[in-house]
Motif scaffolding. Structure first.
Motif, PDB file in Angstrom:
ATOM      1  N   ALA A  63      33.513  15.257  28.371  1.00  0.00           N
ATOM      2  CA  ALA A  63      33.912  14.695  27.076  1.00  0.00           C
ATOM      3  C   ALA A  63      35.371  15.023  26.789  1.00  0.00           C
ATOM      4  O   ALA A  63      35.853  16.115  27.125  1.00  0.00           O
ATOM      5  CB  ALA A  63      33.020  15.265  25.976  1.00  0.00           C
ATOM      6  N   ALA A  64      36.059  14.057  26.139  1.00  0.00           N
ATOM      7  CA  ALA A  64      37.482  14.250  25.847  1.00  0.00           C
ATOM      8  C   ALA A  64      37.705  15.509  25.006  1.00  0.00           C
ATOM      9  O   ALA A  64      38.661  16.247  25.212  1.00  0.00           O
ATOM     10  CB  ALA A  64      38.016  13.010  25.123  1.00  0.00           C
ATOM     11  N   ASN A  65      36.789  15.746  24.064  1.00  0.00           N
ATOM     12  CA  ASN A  65      36.960  16.890  23.168  1.00  0.00           C
ATOM     13  C   ASN A  65      36.031  18.054  23.527  1.00  0.00           C
ATOM     14  O   ASN A  65      35.506  18.720  22.663  1.00  0.00           O
ATOM     15  CB  ASN A  65      36.708  16.479  21.719  1.00  0.00           C
ATOM     16  CG  ASN A  65      37.773  15.537  21.224  1.00  0.00           C
ATOM     17  OD1 ASN A  65      38.922  15.592  21.689  1.00  0.00           O
ATOM     18  ND2 ASN A  65      37.405  14.648  20.326  1.00  0.00           N
ATOM     19  N   VAL A  66      35.865  18.267  24.826  1.00  0.00           N
ATOM     20  CA  VAL A  66      34.933  19.324  25.249  1.00  0.00           C
ATOM     21  C   VAL A  66      35.339  20.691  24.704  1.00  0.00           C
ATOM     22  O   VAL A  66      34.493  21.565  24.488  1.00  0.00           O
ATOM     23  CB  VAL A  66      34.813  19.350  26.802  1.00  0.00           C
ATOM     24  CG1 VAL A  66      36.131  19.757  27.440  1.00  0.00           C
ATOM     25  CG2 VAL A  66      33.696  20.291  27.232  1.00  0.00           C
ATOM     26  N   ASP A  67      36.629  20.857  24.439  1.00  0.00           N
ATOM     27  CA  ASP A  67      37.075  22.148  23.893  1.00  0.00           C
ATOM     28  C   ASP A  67      36.392  22.478  22.575  1.00  0.00           C
ATOM     29  O   ASP A  67      36.190  23.641  22.241  1.00  0.00           O
ATOM     30  CB  ASP A  67      38.595  22.161  23.703  1.00  0.00           C
ATOM     31  CG  ASP A  67      39.284  22.564  24.998  1.00  0.00           C
ATOM     32  OD1 ASP A  67      38.565  23.078  25.888  1.00  0.00           O
ATOM     33  OD2 ASP A  67      40.500  22.344  25.116  1.00  0.00           O
ATOM     34  N   GLU A  68      36.035  21.427  21.816  1.00  0.00           N
ATOM     35  CA  GLU A  68      35.350  21.682  20.540  1.00  0.00           C
ATOM     36  C   GLU A  68      33.999  22.342  20.778  1.00  0.00           C
ATOM     37  O   GLU A  68      33.605  23.276  20.084  1.00  0.00           O
ATOM     38  CB  GLU A  68      35.150  20.372  19.773  1.00  0.00           C
ATOM     39  CG  GLU A  68      36.399  19.921  19.062  1.00  0.00           C
ATOM     40  CD  GLU A  68      36.149  18.694  18.199  1.00  0.00           C
ATOM     41  OE1 GLU A  68      35.001  18.489  17.774  1.00  0.00           O
ATOM     42  OE2 GLU A  68      37.103  17.956  17.968  1.00  0.00           O
ATOM     43  N   ALA A  69      33.270  21.832  21.784  1.00  0.00           N
ATOM     44  CA  ALA A  69      31.970  22.423  22.120  1.00  0.00           C
ATOM     45  C   ALA A  69      32.157  23.862  22.571  1.00  0.00           C
ATOM     46  O   ALA A  69      31.389  24.757  22.208  1.00  0.00           O
ATOM     47  CB  ALA A  69      31.287  21.593  23.209  1.00  0.00           C
ATOM     48  N   ARG A  70      33.216  24.086  23.354  1.00  0.00           N
ATOM     49  CA  ARG A  70      33.455  25.456  23.852  1.00  0.00           C
ATOM     50  C   ARG A  70      33.837  26.387  22.717  1.00  0.00           C
ATOM     51  O   ARG A  70      33.406  27.532  22.653  1.00  0.00           O
ATOM     52  CB  ARG A  70      34.552  25.428  24.919  1.00  0.00           C
ATOM     53  CG  ARG A  70      34.073  24.750  26.192  1.00  0.00           C
ATOM     54  CD  ARG A  70      35.184  24.586  27.196  1.00  0.00           C
ATOM     55  NE  ARG A  70      34.716  23.780  28.316  1.00  0.00           N
ATOM     56  CZ  ARG A  70      35.514  23.171  29.176  1.00  0.00           C
ATOM     57  NH1 ARG A  70      36.815  23.263  29.043  1.00  0.00           N
ATOM     58  NH2 ARG A  70      35.012  22.458  30.159  1.00  0.00           N
ATOM     59  N   ARG A  71      34.656  25.867  21.789  1.00  0.00           N
ATOM     60  CA  ARG A  71      35.060  26.705  20.649  1.00  0.00           C
ATOM     61  C   ARG A  71      33.842  27.083  19.816  1.00  0.00           C
ATOM     62  O   ARG A  71      33.709  28.208  19.343  1.00  0.00           O
ATOM     63  CB  ARG A  71      36.077  25.963  19.774  1.00  0.00           C
ATOM     64  CG  ARG A  71      37.521  26.189  20.216  1.00  0.00           C
ATOM     65  CD  ARG A  71      38.505  25.940  19.070  1.00  0.00           C
ATOM     66  NE  ARG A  71      38.442  24.567  18.577  1.00  0.00           N
ATOM     67  CZ  ARG A  71      39.086  23.549  19.141  1.00  0.00           C
ATOM     68  NH1 ARG A  71      39.833  23.740  20.214  1.00  0.00           N
ATOM     69  NH2 ARG A  71      39.005  22.340  18.639  1.00  0.00           N
ATOM     70  N   LEU A  72      32.933  26.115  19.651  1.00  0.00           N
ATOM     71  CA  LEU A  72      31.716  26.372  18.876  1.00  0.00           C
ATOM     72  C   LEU A  72      30.900  27.494  19.532  1.00  0.00           C
ATOM     73  O   LEU A  72      30.414  28.410  18.875  1.00  0.00           O
ATOM     74  CB  LEU A  72      30.887  25.087  18.810  1.00  0.00           C
ATOM     75  CG  LEU A  72      29.715  25.062  17.843  1.00  0.00           C
ATOM     76  CD1 LEU A  72      30.174  25.323  16.423  1.00  0.00           C
ATOM     77  CD2 LEU A  72      29.014  23.709  17.922  1.00  0.00           C
ATOM     78  N   ARG A  73      30.794  27.423  20.824  1.00  0.00           N
ATOM     79  CA  ARG A  73      30.061  28.448  21.576  1.00  0.00           C
ATOM     80  C   ARG A  73      30.736  29.818  21.396  1.00  0.00           C
ATOM     81  O   ARG A  73      30.078  30.821  21.157  1.00  0.00           O
ATOM     82  CB  ARG A  73      30.034  28.036  23.045  1.00  0.00           C
ATOM     83  CG  ARG A  73      29.486  29.073  23.982  1.00  0.00           C
ATOM     84  CD  ARG A  73      27.998  29.090  23.988  1.00  0.00           C
ATOM     85  NE  ARG A  73      27.463  29.979  24.996  1.00  0.00           N
ATOM     86  CZ  ARG A  73      26.350  30.635  24.870  1.00  0.00           C
ATOM     87  NH1 ARG A  73      25.631  30.524  23.781  1.00  0.00           N
ATOM     88  NH2 ARG A  73      25.916  31.403  25.837  1.00  0.00           N
TER      89      ARG A  73
END
Ligand code: SF4
Ligand code: SF4
Ligand code: FES
Length: 358
Positions: free
Chosen positions: A298-308
């Motif tokens: 996903a283009a914004n995969v960093d958001e998922a990682r930040r959430l984690r």
């Protein structure tokens, strides 16, 4: 007001079963339980049902109205009577019927007892000899589960229990979390091991009917989710259900998407996956599954990682990561549709009857 209702009568001695209609005059504030009392007092003294407190405390009066479990003493009949509806009253599901609206609660209590529903203290007595005290905040973690009155309404509508009567079920598992989440209890790991076994936590289908039907807001499905999260946090993840849940996290963390093709080997293991290769190839052939390589990120995969990372930084692993009060499905209207079954014919399990009387 005039109240009409149909009641499934059942005689265990003869195996006879009949749907009988009753019409009574009742006060406008009457509950379903009041109406049953009037039927028994004035129309048919042989009607059997359970009751005690009449105020939603004892848990005795669980039964079904139009295919969905209710507490009879909590269910007002005014709207039903005003609309001229004739509800069908029957015994709860997933428990053997003894007579009319009375079910055998022995299987329910056996599972309850199997949870060891008592504290196994693991704290030293305070030096001053006074009681061991914990904060309200920590007790709030099990506040909802402690509200259970053992009525069985959740068990009545449990889909997993309908297909596997040995499934521990929503009430027992909610009781389990009542103690797993209690900071005074010292048997957490043993409990999680036990509850994670066959017929345990991971057998729940997540249908949420238990949350929907619980008259006390216990939300047993939430308790089961918290047990699962605690089991994984504690490293008890042998079950396929736990592996499945862990892969969801890993997959979203790495690509922002759920990589379904990898879900099978990660959940069931390589050997089992190889055995299912023919089925998988068929799915691919019919465009039902893909083998995207490299996997889409996903283009914004960093958001998922930040959430984690946020969850980890806040120490919200295990049950602490669950938000209390998840009752989306509880908001659905139900039970008053034409034909009785709220989500269409057969949407709720039918009452259990001994085989020779079916
Ligand atoms: S969510 Fe799970 S425990 Fe609750 S009714 Fe559905 S299958 Fe049963
Ligand atoms: S969890 Fe709710 S529905 Fe189930 S037995 Fe307890 S009070 Fe009744
Ligand atoms: S009679 Fe006690 S809960 Fe209904």
């Amino acid at each position: 007001m005039q109240v009409a209702m149909k009641i499934w009568r059942y005689d265990a001695a003869t195996g006879e079963r009949a749907l009988r209609e009753y019409e009574i005059d009742a006060p406008e504030e009457a509950t379903l339980l009041d109406c049953l009392d009037i039927v028994k007092d004035k129309v048919d003294g042989t009607l059997a049902y359970r009751k005690s407190c009449r105020m939603m405390i004892c848990g005795s009066c669980g039964m079904r109205m139009d295919g969905a479990a209710v507490l009879a003493c909590k269910t007002r009949m005014f709207d039903v009577a005003k609309e001229g509806r004739v509800p069908v009253i029957s015994a709860m599901g997933n428990l053997p019927i003894v007579r009319d609206l009375v079910v055998d609660m022995d299987p329910f209590w056996e599972k309850f007892k199997a949870m060891k529903p008592y504290l196994q203290p693991g704290y030293d007595r305070p030096e001053d000899g006074r009681e061991y005290r914990i904060t309200q905040e920590r007790m709030n973690a099990v506040k909802k589960e402690a509200l259970c009155i053992n009525c069985g309404c959740c068990v009545s509508e449990c889909n997993a229990m309908e297909s596997d009567p040995e499934f521990l079920g929503p009430q027992a598992l909610a009781k389990g979390f009542r103690f797993v989440g209690d900071p005074r209890d010292a048997a957490t790991v043993e409990r999680l091991e036990q509850y994670s076994g066959e017929h345990g936590i991971w057998e729940c289908t997540r249908c949420f009917f238990c949350n929907e039907r619980c008259p006390k807001g216990v939300d047993p499905r939430d308790a089961i989710a918290k047990l699962g999260a605690e089991a994984i946090r504690t490293g008890i993840d042998r079950d396929m259900g736990a592996k499945h849940a862990k892969w969801f996290v890993r997959s979203t963390e790495t690509t922002g998407w759920l990589r379904e093709t990898e879900l099978v080997p990660k959940t069931q293991g390589v050997v089992s996956s190889i055995k299912q290769m023919k089925f998988a190839l068929n799915l691919i052939k019919h465009n039902k599954a893909g083998l995207a390589f490299p996997p889409h990120v996903a283009a914004n995969v960093d958001e998922a990682r930040r959430l984690r990372r946020l969850v980890l930084a806040q120490g919200r692993l295990g049950s602490a990561g669950h938000i209390q009060g998840e009752r989306a499905l509880a908001k659905l209207e139900h039970g008053h549709h034409d034909g009785g079954d709220p989500y269409g014919p057969g949407s709720f399990p039918k009452p259990y009857l001994p085989e020779d009387t079916e």
